[in-house]
Design a protein around this motif. Structure first.
Motif, PDB file in Angstrom:
ATOM      1  N   UNK A  30      12.532  -9.598   3.004  1.00 56.78           N
ATOM      2  CA  UNK A  30      11.089  -9.378   2.987  1.00 56.78           C
ATOM      3  C   UNK A  30      10.761  -7.887   3.107  1.00 56.78           C
ATOM      4  N   UNK A  31      11.382  -7.216   4.035  1.00 56.52           N
ATOM      5  CA  UNK A  31      11.105  -5.789   4.228  1.00 56.52           C
ATOM      6  C   UNK A  31      11.508  -4.980   2.995  1.00 56.52           C
ATOM      7  N   UNK A  32      12.631  -5.327   2.397  1.00 55.64           N
ATOM      8  CA  UNK A  32      13.093  -4.624   1.197  1.00 55.64           C
ATOM      9  C   UNK A  32      12.116  -4.853   0.056  1.00 55.64           C
ATOM     10  N   UNK A  33      11.675  -6.083  -0.116  1.00 54.77           N
ATOM     11  CA  UNK A  33      10.732  -6.406  -1.191  1.00 54.77           C
ATOM     12  C   UNK A  33       9.426  -5.635  -1.012  1.00 54.77           C
ATOM     13  N   UNK A  34       8.938  -5.550   0.220  1.00 53.75           N
ATOM     14  CA  UNK A  34       7.708  -4.805   0.473  1.00 53.75           C
ATOM     15  C   UNK A  34       7.889  -3.326   0.169  1.00 53.75           C
ATOM     16  N   UNK A  35       9.011  -2.766   0.589  1.00 54.32           N
ATOM     17  CA  UNK A  35       9.273  -1.353   0.321  1.00 54.32           C
ATOM     18  C   UNK A  35       9.402  -1.086  -1.170  1.00 54.32           C
ATOM     19  N   UNK A  36      10.069  -1.974  -1.878  1.00 49.04           N
ATOM     20  CA  UNK A  36      10.206  -1.838  -3.331  1.00 49.04           C
ATOM     21  C   UNK A  36       8.826  -1.859  -3.983  1.00 49.04           C
ATOM     22  N   UNK A  37       7.984  -2.791  -3.564  1.00 50.67           N
ATOM     23  CA  UNK A  37       6.640  -2.898  -4.134  1.00 50.67           C
ATOM     24  C   UNK A  37       5.818  -1.654  -3.823  1.00 50.67           C
ATOM     25  N   UNK A  38       5.859  -1.195  -2.592  1.00 51.37           N
ATOM     26  CA  UNK A  38       5.089   0.009  -2.225  1.00 51.37           C
ATOM     27  C   UNK A  38       5.518   1.208  -3.063  1.00 51.37           C
ATOM     28  N   UNK A  39       6.825   1.430  -3.154  1.00 48.60           N
ATOM     29  CA  UNK A  39       7.328   2.560  -3.946  1.00 48.60           C
ATOM     30  C   UNK A  39       6.886   2.445  -5.400  1.00 48.60           C
ATOM     31  N   UNK A  40       7.000   1.252  -5.945  1.00 48.28           N
ATOM     32  CA  UNK A  40       6.651   1.038  -7.348  1.00 48.28           C
ATOM     33  C   UNK A  40       5.168   1.278  -7.597  1.00 48.28           C
ATOM     34  N   UNK A  41       4.320   0.735  -6.726  1.00 46.93           N
ATOM     35  CA  UNK A  41       2.877   0.883  -6.909  1.00 46.93           C
ATOM     36  C   UNK A  41       2.459   2.342  -6.784  1.00 46.93           C
ATOM     37  N   UNK A  42       3.029   3.030  -5.800  1.00 45.00           N
ATOM     38  CA  UNK A  42       2.690   4.439  -5.625  1.00 45.00           C
ATOM     39  C   UNK A  42       3.101   5.249  -6.850  1.00 45.00           C
TER      40      UNK A  42
END
Length: 145
Positions: A20-32
């Motif tokens: 879950x934490x990895x998925x959130x970090x991946x999404x945040x990086x991608x969106x930014x």
């Protein structure tokens, strides 16, 4: 304003296999990363005499001044941050006509941002999956060896 993106089920499945934490970090990086071209356009469109506006346009996961009700576990904001002059510049006031720069940046970059989000997210999910596989292999070799 709400935006709905459809057709990313495979990507969603791949993300669900990550922690879950990895998925959130991946999404945040991608969106930014996907919103950065829009921020660059806003900086370029900001009026020359308002240098302060140019430096405050940012992409962030922080909710500026808590102005928005959180509607999703992962949210990324692009805008002038905490600069109070930005609203006056964008919409004008009694003494000054509007000189919009944020709305035109959105209009120019919204399609590209959505396309880039899907592309970047797919790349980041693949990288994260490879990292997780390498980590699992290292863990297995430590336990087995």
């Amino acid at each position: 304003m709400k935006v709905r993106v459809e057709g990313l089920r495979d990507l969603e499945r791949a993300m669900s296999e990550l922690k879950v934490a990895t998925a959130k970090n991946v999404a945040r990086r991608s969106f930014k990363q996907a919103l950065e071209p829009m921020a660059e356009t806003a900086r370029a469109l900001a009026p020359e005499q308002s240098r302060a506006l140019i430096s405050t346009v940012q992409v962030s996961t922080r909710n500026p001044k808590g102005r928005f009700r959180k509607e999703s576990p992962i949210e990324v904001h692009m805008g002038p941050g905490r600069n109070p002059q930005a609203v006056q510049q964008e919409f004008g006031n009694l003494n000054h006509s509007p000189q919009p720069y944020m709305r035109p940046a959105w209009e120019q970059e919204k399609k590209g941002a959505l396309d880039a989000t899907a592309r970047i997210l797919a790349e980041e999910v693949q990288k994260a999956a490879k990292r997780a596989a390498r980590k699992a292999a290292r863990q297995a070799s430590k336990v087995g060896g």
